[in-house]
Design an enzyme around this catalytic site. Sequence first.
Site, short mmCIF file in Angstrom:
data_model
loop_
_atom_site.label_atom_id
_atom_site.label_comp_id
_atom_site.label_asym_id
_atom_site.label_seq_id
_atom_site.Cartn_x
_atom_site.Cartn_y
_atom_site.Cartn_z
N GLY A 12 9.26 -5.64 -13.34
CA GLY A 12 8.66 -5.74 -12.05
C GLY A 12 7.17 -6.03 -11.80
O GLY A 12 6.51 -6.49 -12.66
N VAL A 14 4.91 -3.73 -11.79
CA VAL A 14 3.99 -3.10 -12.88
C VAL A 14 4.32 -3.53 -14.25
O VAL A 14 3.43 -3.78 -14.92
CB VAL A 14 4.37 -1.69 -12.55
N GLY A 15 5.46 -3.49 -14.58
CA GLY A 15 5.95 -3.87 -15.80
C GLY A 15 5.51 -5.13 -16.50
O GLY A 15 5.00 -5.37 -17.57
N THR A 93 10.97 3.76 -8.35
CA THR A 93 11.36 4.98 -8.16
C THR A 93 11.08 5.14 -6.55
O THR A 93 10.04 5.84 -6.03
CB THR A 93 10.30 5.97 -8.74
N GLU A 162 0.06 3.76 -13.91
CA GLU A 162 -0.73 2.53 -13.81
C GLU A 162 -1.56 2.76 -12.45
O GLU A 162 -0.96 3.17 -11.42
CB GLU A 162 0.48 1.50 -13.61
N LYS A 222 -2.06 10.58 -10.78
CA LYS A 222 -1.71 9.55 -10.12
C LYS A 222 -1.16 9.66 -8.73
O LYS A 222 -1.87 8.93 -7.72
CB LYS A 222 -0.46 8.99 -10.97
N THR A 224 -2.56 11.99 -6.79
CA THR A 224 -3.76 12.46 -6.17
C THR A 224 -4.44 11.27 -5.78
O THR A 224 -5.17 11.03 -4.91
CB THR A 224 -4.49 13.54 -6.83
N GLY A 275 0.23 -0.43 3.53
CA GLY A 275 1.58 -0.92 3.11
C GLY A 275 1.66 -0.63 1.60
O GLY A 275 0.71 0.09 1.02
N CYS A 278 3.36 2.11 -2.91
CA CYS A 278 2.82 3.16 -3.48
C CYS A 278 2.50 4.20 -2.57
O CYS A 278 2.92 5.64 -2.60
CB CYS A 278 1.91 2.93 -4.45
N PHE A 340 2.21 -7.10 2.20
CA PHE A 340 1.55 -6.03 2.58
C PHE A 340 0.10 -6.14 2.56
O PHE A 340 -0.89 -5.20 3.08
CB PHE A 340 1.91 -4.97 1.79
N ARG A 444 -6.39 -7.31 10.99
CA ARG A 444 -7.11 -7.16 9.62
C ARG A 444 -8.55 -7.26 9.78
O ARG A 444 -9.11 -7.40 8.54
CB ARG A 444 -6.71 -8.04 8.66
C1 UDX Z 1 -2.22 1.16 -4.68
C2 UDX Z 1 -3.63 1.80 -5.53
O1 UDX Z 1 -4.70 1.04 -5.09
C3 UDX Z 1 -3.12 1.45 -6.90
O2 UDX Z 1 -4.20 2.31 -7.93
C4 UDX Z 1 -2.00 2.12 -7.51
O3 UDX Z 1 -1.58 1.76 -8.80
C5 UDX Z 1 -0.73 1.65 -6.65
O4 UDX Z 1 -1.06 1.78 -5.08
P1 UDX Z 1 -1.62 -1.26 -4.06
O5 UDX Z 1 -0.70 -0.68 -3.05
O6 UDX Z 1 -1.22 -2.29 -4.91
O7 UDX Z 1 -2.41 -0.30 -4.91
O8 UDX Z 1 -2.69 -2.07 -2.98
P2 UDX Z 1 -3.89 -1.30 -2.40
O9 UDX Z 1 -5.29 -2.26 -2.71
O10 UDX Z 1 -4.43 0.09 -2.69
O11 UDX Z 1 -3.71 -1.38 -0.80
C6 UDX Z 1 -2.76 -0.41 -0.22
C7 UDX Z 1 -2.61 -0.92 1.17
O12 UDX Z 1 -3.81 -0.38 2.00
C8 UDX Z 1 -2.72 -2.48 1.62
O13 UDX Z 1 -1.46 -2.53 2.70
C9 UDX Z 1 -4.05 -2.56 2.10
O14 UDX Z 1 -4.18 -3.69 2.95
C10 UDX Z 1 -4.42 -1.36 2.68
N1 UDX Z 1 -5.78 -1.18 2.68
C11 UDX Z 1 -6.48 -0.96 1.75
C12 UDX Z 1 -6.42 -1.07 3.97
O15 UDX Z 1 -6.02 -1.17 5.05
N2 UDX Z 1 -7.74 -1.03 3.98
C13 UDX Z 1 -8.58 -0.53 2.72
O16 UDX Z 1 -9.80 -0.52 2.86
C14 UDX Z 1 -7.76 -0.71 1.68
P1 ADP Z 2 7.38 -1.73 -9.57
O1 ADP Z 2 6.62 -2.04 -8.44
O2 ADP Z 2 7.15 -0.34 -10.02
O3 ADP Z 2 7.26 -2.36 -10.84
P2 ADP Z 2 9.80 -3.25 -8.87
O4 ADP Z 2 11.02 -3.15 -8.24
O5 ADP Z 2 9.02 -4.50 -8.95
O6 ADP Z 2 9.09 -1.88 -9.22
O7 ADP Z 2 10.21 -3.29 -10.66
C1 ADP Z 2 11.13 -2.53 -11.21
C2 ADP Z 2 12.14 -3.28 -11.87
O8 ADP Z 2 13.01 -2.20 -12.84
C3 ADP Z 2 13.38 -4.13 -11.24
O9 ADP Z 2 13.21 -5.56 -11.61
C4 ADP Z 2 14.67 -3.34 -11.42
O10 ADP Z 2 15.64 -4.22 -11.69
C5 ADP Z 2 14.31 -2.84 -13.03
N1 ADP Z 2 15.36 -1.68 -13.23
C6 ADP Z 2 15.62 -0.57 -12.48
N2 ADP Z 2 16.78 0.06 -13.24
C7 ADP Z 2 16.80 -0.52 -14.50
C8 ADP Z 2 17.73 -0.15 -15.63
N3 ADP Z 2 18.11 1.17 -15.77
N4 ADP Z 2 17.29 -0.92 -16.74
C9 ADP Z 2 16.63 -1.92 -16.62
N5 ADP Z 2 15.63 -2.37 -15.46
C10 ADP Z 2 15.93 -1.55 -14.53
#
Ligand code: UDX
Ligand code: ADP
Length: 464
Positions: A12, A14-15, A93, A162, A222, A224, A275, A278, A340, A444
């Site tokens: 996904g 992250v991976g 998760t 991550e 993470k 926090t 949004g 996370c 988002f 925005r």
């Molecule tokens: C976040 C964390 O930043 C990252 O470290 C963690 O690994 C995963 O979660 P992400 O959700 O991908 O990352 O994006 P991020 O840039 O943090 O933005 C999150 C949301 O907050 C977005 O909707 C963004 O538009 C919003 N945001 C961010 C604001 O509205 N204002 C800001 O100043 C910063």
């Molecule tokens: P993230 O943002 O955490 O990477 P995603 O939903 O984008 O989340 O990715 C998670 C991936 O893990 C999905 O592509 C999903 O199909 C895969 N996945 C979930 N459970 C399993 C499992 N038991 N074995 C293999 N892949 C899995």
Amino acid sequence: MRIKNICCIGAGYVGGPTMAVIAQKCPEINVTVVDINEKRIAAWNDQNVKNIPIYEPGLSQIVGEARDRNLYFSTDIDSAIDKADMIFISVNTPTKTYGIGKGMAADLKYIELCARQIARVAKDDKIVVEKSTLPVRTAQALKNILDNTGNGVNYQILSNPEFLAEGTAVEDLMDPDRVLIGGDIDTEEGKEAMQALVDIYSHWVPAERILTTNVWSSELSKLTANAFLAQRVSSINAMSELCEKTGADVNEVAKAVGMDSRIGSKFLKSSVGFGGSCFQKDILNLVYIAKSFGLEEVADYWEQVIIMNDHQKKRFAVNIVKTLFNTVSGKKIAFLGWAFKKDTNDTRESAAIYVADYLLNEQAEIVIYDPKVTEEQVFADLDYLSSRPEEENRKRVTVLNNPYDVCKDSHAVAILTEWDEFEDLDWKAIYNNMLKPAFLFDGRRLLERKKKEEIGFEFYAIGS
Ligand code: UDX
Ligand code: ADP
């Protein structure tokens, strides 16, 4: 210990990017990314590297370079586990939607399934790395499953959360502020496993930026970090409402406040609400953990960050209704943006979904353009809320691939995602083709008020 084969479960957001960068930086290590989702794996293997399933600036080049050299995508999970010395778990998760902890706790069923699969397949010692954001003490649960259902082999569990943000994932992976590795620091085997992972990151990350801690500190760090970042966005968003009432401008306030080096300038951009997969999930999880220890004040403190964010999304929608003479029934509202944030095709928890849902409850017609989000995804997001029959969503929502068509004949245009290209649109042409008065709502703070008012728009922006 030298790692030769890595398996990553979960291809996904992250991976995928994380493994692509590890493979690019460590050409002597074979990296296999596996997933149960066949369609997703097929897209990662698409001949045309532009069709990989995740849009991230710079990612397709890296995948193009490493794929089939030492980076592989596969659905054969068992064989990848069997070969690997180190297994990363990067599955989703989500927040639980049922039972105890519903709406708050993280659902660990996918993690548990992975652990059981590893335990069933592994015939030699493995290092298992938690990459997904997990509640504190998940490592212990993982270890329990592995030790009790395994084939008698030894497991070392590491936590390596991550910190990449979507839209800048490649940059964040190439040049991270820090890499955090939690492990069993009290045993030689634990230290060895941590060192094996340190050695991987040392291919490109300076030693002083690689931190090693105990597992629990790593897991809690993470949550926090995400809670602190989200809290800053909610804090500035709270001020944005006050700015709108008082005549202050939230961008000016953010600049003045951010220049205090103790505060810093990042994450002070007011918006229609945060949004992403996370922030909300991790804070709800933190609240749940605090409550489960009876820490009501701690739980309430962090929950307020979410309450403020929900308020921000809702009040943006309410303002559209109020401004359009208290009704949007049957009116066409154009949405620019659905993701988002910019530079990603991810829509999880995007503010746009909730603003649309509110306006649909007010019987609006919504027409959407996002440069990277598909129609299929928009409908999946709206249907998931179960606010109305799915046919109704299809009747009242249209997704087009051209921003000018989206805005044509609309009563109002709303900016929901800060894509750069929206700044450069021919706004005069958009204005000419809209119904009058032509309302423009900037969720925005992307557009310059003066220029838009000169064209003739009735302009509303968050925080001014
Ligand atoms: C976040 C964390 O930043 C990252 O470290 C963690 O690994 C995963 O979660 P992400 O959700 O991908 O990352 O994006 P991020 O840039 O943090 O933005 C999150 C949301 O907050 C977005 O909707 C963004 O538009 C919003 N945001 C961010 C604001 O509205 N204002 C800001 O100043 C910063
Ligand atoms: P993230 O943002 O955490 O990477 P995603 O939903 O984008 O989340 O990715 C998670 C991936 O893990 C999905 O592509 C999903 O199909 C895969 N996945 C979930 N459970 C399993 C499992 N038991 N074995 C293999 N892949 C899995």
